[in-house]
Design a protein around this motif. Structure first.
Motif, mmCIF file in Angstrom:
data_model
loop_
_atom_site.group_PDB
_atom_site.id
_atom_site.type_symbol
_atom_site.label_atom_id
_atom_site.label_comp_id
_atom_site.label_asym_id
_atom_site.label_seq_id
_atom_site.Cartn_x
_atom_site.Cartn_y
_atom_site.Cartn_z
ATOM 1 N N LYS A 124 0.863 -1.184 0.000
ATOM 2 C CA LYS A 124 0.000 0.000 0.000
ATOM 3 C C LYS A 124 0.899 1.233 0.000
ATOM 4 N N ILE A 125 0.793 2.026 -1.045
ATOM 5 C CA ILE A 125 1.641 3.204 -1.184
ATOM 6 C C ILE A 125 0.764 4.448 -1.236
ATOM 7 N N ALA A 126 0.961 5.323 -0.274
ATOM 8 C CA ALA A 126 0.220 6.583 -0.233
ATOM 9 C C ALA A 126 1.068 7.667 -0.879
ATOM 10 N N ILE A 127 0.497 8.360 -1.827
ATOM 11 C CA ILE A 127 1.198 9.421 -2.535
ATOM 12 C C ILE A 127 0.974 10.737 -1.794
ATOM 13 N N ARG A 128 2.041 11.347 -1.367
ATOM 14 C CA ARG A 128 1.966 12.628 -0.677
ATOM 15 C C ARG A 128 2.264 13.731 -1.688
ATOM 16 N N ILE A 129 1.340 14.643 -1.849
ATOM 17 C CA ILE A 129 1.474 15.705 -2.841
ATOM 18 C C ILE A 129 1.328 17.051 -2.153
ATOM 19 N N TYR A 142 2.994 8.960 -12.633
ATOM 20 C CA TYR A 142 3.796 8.074 -11.793
ATOM 21 C C TYR A 142 2.905 7.040 -11.102
ATOM 22 N N ILE A 143 1.708 7.467 -10.738
ATOM 23 C CA ILE A 143 0.747 6.542 -10.137
ATOM 24 C C ILE A 143 0.440 5.411 -11.111
ATOM 25 N N LYS A 144 0.377 5.732 -12.387
ATOM 26 C CA LYS A 144 0.148 4.710 -13.410
ATOM 27 C C LYS A 144 1.240 3.651 -13.347
ATOM 28 N N HIS A 145 2.497 4.057 -13.193
ATOM 29 C CA HIS A 145 3.613 3.114 -13.118
ATOM 30 C C HIS A 145 3.532 2.266 -11.846
ATOM 31 N N VAL A 153 -2.405 1.767 -4.746
ATOM 32 C CA VAL A 153 -2.104 3.194 -4.663
ATOM 33 C C VAL A 153 -3.199 3.940 -3.908
ATOM 34 N N ILE A 154 -2.782 4.658 -2.888
ATOM 35 C CA ILE A 154 -3.679 5.491 -2.094
ATOM 36 C C ILE A 154 -3.292 6.945 -2.335
ATOM 37 N N VAL A 155 -4.257 7.771 -2.637
ATOM 38 C CA VAL A 155 -3.989 9.188 -2.859
ATOM 39 C C VAL A 155 -4.739 10.004 -1.817
ATOM 40 N N ALA A 156 -4.001 10.820 -1.107
ATOM 41 C CA ALA A 156 -4.615 11.750 -0.156
ATOM 42 C C ALA A 156 -4.845 13.058 -0.885
ATOM 43 N N ALA A 157 -6.105 13.400 -1.108
ATOM 44 C CA ALA A 157 -6.424 14.583 -1.903
ATOM 45 C C ALA A 157 -7.527 15.389 -1.229
ATOM 46 N N PRO A 158 -7.554 16.689 -1.456
ATOM 47 C CA PRO A 158 -8.644 17.512 -0.918
ATOM 48 C C PRO A 158 -9.968 17.113 -1.555
ATOM 49 N N PRO A 159 -11.062 17.226 -0.835
ATOM 50 C CA PRO A 159 -12.367 16.753 -1.337
ATOM 51 C C PRO A 159 -12.768 17.322 -2.691
ATOM 52 N N HIS A 160 -12.404 18.577 -2.985
ATOM 53 C CA HIS A 160 -12.870 19.171 -4.243
ATOM 54 C C HIS A 160 -12.208 18.542 -5.463
ATOM 55 N N LEU A 161 -11.140 17.743 -5.271
ATOM 56 C CA LEU A 161 -10.491 17.071 -6.393
ATOM 57 C C LEU A 161 -10.890 15.601 -6.507
ATOM 58 N N CYS A 168 -9.391 8.620 -12.782
ATOM 59 C CA CYS A 168 -8.122 7.939 -13.029
ATOM 60 C C CYS A 168 -8.269 6.462 -12.673
ATOM 61 N N PRO A 169 -8.062 5.553 -13.623
ATOM 62 C CA PRO A 169 -8.256 4.122 -13.351
ATOM 63 C C PRO A 169 -7.129 3.491 -12.535
ATOM 64 N N PHE A 170 -6.098 4.248 -12.195
ATOM 65 C CA PHE A 170 -4.935 3.675 -11.518
ATOM 66 C C PHE A 170 -4.895 3.970 -10.019
ATOM 67 N N ILE A 171 -5.903 4.679 -9.513
ATOM 68 C CA ILE A 171 -5.975 4.965 -8.079
ATOM 69 C C ILE A 171 -6.881 3.930 -7.427
ATOM 70 N N ASP A 172 -6.357 3.217 -6.426
ATOM 71 C CA ASP A 172 -7.141 2.177 -5.747
ATOM 72 C C ASP A 172 -7.985 2.744 -4.606
ATOM 73 N N HIS A 173 -7.447 3.712 -3.889
ATOM 74 C CA HIS A 173 -8.180 4.323 -2.773
ATOM 75 C C HIS A 173 -7.918 5.825 -2.790
ATOM 76 N N MET A 174 -8.980 6.584 -2.577
ATOM 77 C CA MET A 174 -8.817 8.029 -2.501
ATOM 78 C C MET A 174 -9.427 8.519 -1.191
ATOM 79 N N LEU A 175 -8.595 9.137 -0.392
ATOM 80 C CA LEU A 175 -8.992 9.560 0.942
ATOM 81 C C LEU A 175 -8.513 10.984 1.185
ATOM 82 N N THR A 176 -8.963 11.570 2.268
ATOM 83 C CA THR A 176 -8.369 12.816 2.719
ATOM 84 C C THR A 176 -7.150 12.460 3.564
ATOM 85 N N ARG A 177 -6.326 13.435 3.851
ATOM 86 C CA ARG A 177 -5.124 13.170 4.648
ATOM 87 C C ARG A 177 -5.499 12.671 6.041
#
Length: 361
Positions: A124-129, A142-145, A153-161, A168-177
């Motif tokens: 499980k890899i969380a992408i910090r942006i 890079y998430i695609k790779h 792949v876990i992406v921590a993103a603000p709700p409006h995004l 994106c078909p390559f994100i497995d989980h999308m959460l807030t920080r």
């Protein structure tokens, strides 16, 4: 106003290092690196090798395209207790600009490269942006790779995004920080976007458009396509203003070197068979009010990108446009994710992610 106060201070005492430093900051925020460098250099005469002044001199040299000179400043700051980390980051970015990936990895934070050359399947890899929407869009390549290599792949993103990133078909989980912190994951590894850039050695041959990173909502594509393709014109979407803001009220809106006046792009509307569409939102729209040719550019309805989520309509419209011409902002990165033709207008001394003295990105 800030400028008046600083001017009066220097009139009273031309050697006032605080006022010289403040004036340098003022011109830096304007994007006027030449005058900023002048004041920072003079402030240094009275503060010797003060690390903050040295660091700002290096930043100004970067802005002027004097990359090797700026690098020498940052190397000198590696011995500073307060600015060593910032200097390392600047040197890392300098190496990325030159595509010197080995040196970039050396200058990167060692705690972020645990996974380099390792098997990441089922991890499980969380992408910090850190940054704005454009930084999230850039990260998707890079998430695609990572996804293709078998990582979750876990992406921590603000709700409006969340809406646009869900395309994106390559994100497995999308959460807030906060959700990532609160959830009891067995094991989560955090990676920042700069480390991904270095470890994947971002070159043109690394990334292809065989499968886009964002698939615009099909119903929205079907909505906008017939509206745009009502004639045989060549349809161009334009974006002329970066959203980069400053915290000072008395600094003009054209404070970003990534912004150009709309009137330059409006000249395209004089070419027979060209139709312009505005992809600009928020900052920069005020230029349309006083532009005598504003009727030559098509604006979208008030609910655009609001009813369905940020960038959702923009992404759908992009698929029906023949070309997108934009400054260095989120529109450029979104177009790249979708895989549509895009021309990006960059200043000579562009950000390190665009590399230097090349004609591809």
């Amino acid at each position: 106003p800030m400028l008046d106060n600083l001017t009066q201070a220097l009139k009273y005492d031309p050697h006032n290092k605080e006022a010289l430093f403040g004036m340098g900051n003022y011109y830096y925020m304007l994007g006027n690196y030449t005058d900023a460098l002048y004041y920072f250099t003079h402030a240094r005469l009275y503060a010797l090798d003060h690390p903050e002044i040295l660091y700002n001199i290096g930043i100004c040299l970067n802005g002027l395209g004097e990359f090797e000179k700026s690098a020498s400043i940052f190397y000198a700051l590696l011995h500073s207790d307060t600015y060593a980390l910032l200097a390392r980051r600047q040197l890392r970015d300098h190496a990325i600009r030159n595509q010197d990936w080995k040196h970039a990895l050396t200058m990167n934070d060692a705690t972020h490269i645990w996974w380099y050359d390792s098997d990441i399947r089922n991890k499980k890899i969380a992408i910090r942006i850190e940054g704005c929407a454009g930084d999230y869009f850039q990260a998707l390549r890079y998430i695609k790779h990572l996804h293709t290599a078998g990582a979750q792949v876990i992406v921590a993103a603000p709700p409006h995004l969340h809406a646009i990133l869900s395309c994106c078909p390559f994100i497995d989980h999308m959460l807030t920080r906060q959700e990532i912190i609160d959830r009891a994951f067995d094991e989560v590894y955090f990676i920042d976007i700069q480390t991904l850039s270095i470890c994947f050695k971002t070159i043109s041959s690394t990334f292809t458009h065989d499968m886009p990173c964002i698939m615009p909502d099909r119903s929205l594509v079907q909505k906008w396509h017939p509206i745009i393709h009502t004639n045989t014109t060549f349809n161009i979407g334009i974006c002329w203003h970066s959203s980069l803001l400053t915290p000072f009220k008395d600094i003009p809106p054209f404070s970003s070197k990534r912004t150009i006046p709309l009137r330059y792009l409006m000249q395209l509307s004089e070419i027979p068979g060209i139709k312009l569409y505005s992809l600009q939102q928020h900052n920069g729209l005020e230029e349309l009010v006083c532009n005598p040719d504003k009727n030559r550019i098509t604006l979208f309805e008030e609910s655009f990108d609001k009813e369905h989520g940020s960038f959702m309509d923009t992404a759908a419209v992009m698929q029906s446009l023949d070309l997108i011409i934009t400054v260095d902002t989120s529109i450029a990165h979104l177009a790249g994710c979708i895989g549509v033709p895009v021309w990006v207008m960059l200043p000579y001394a562009a950000e390190h992610r665009w590399f230097h003295d090349i004609d591809y990105a």
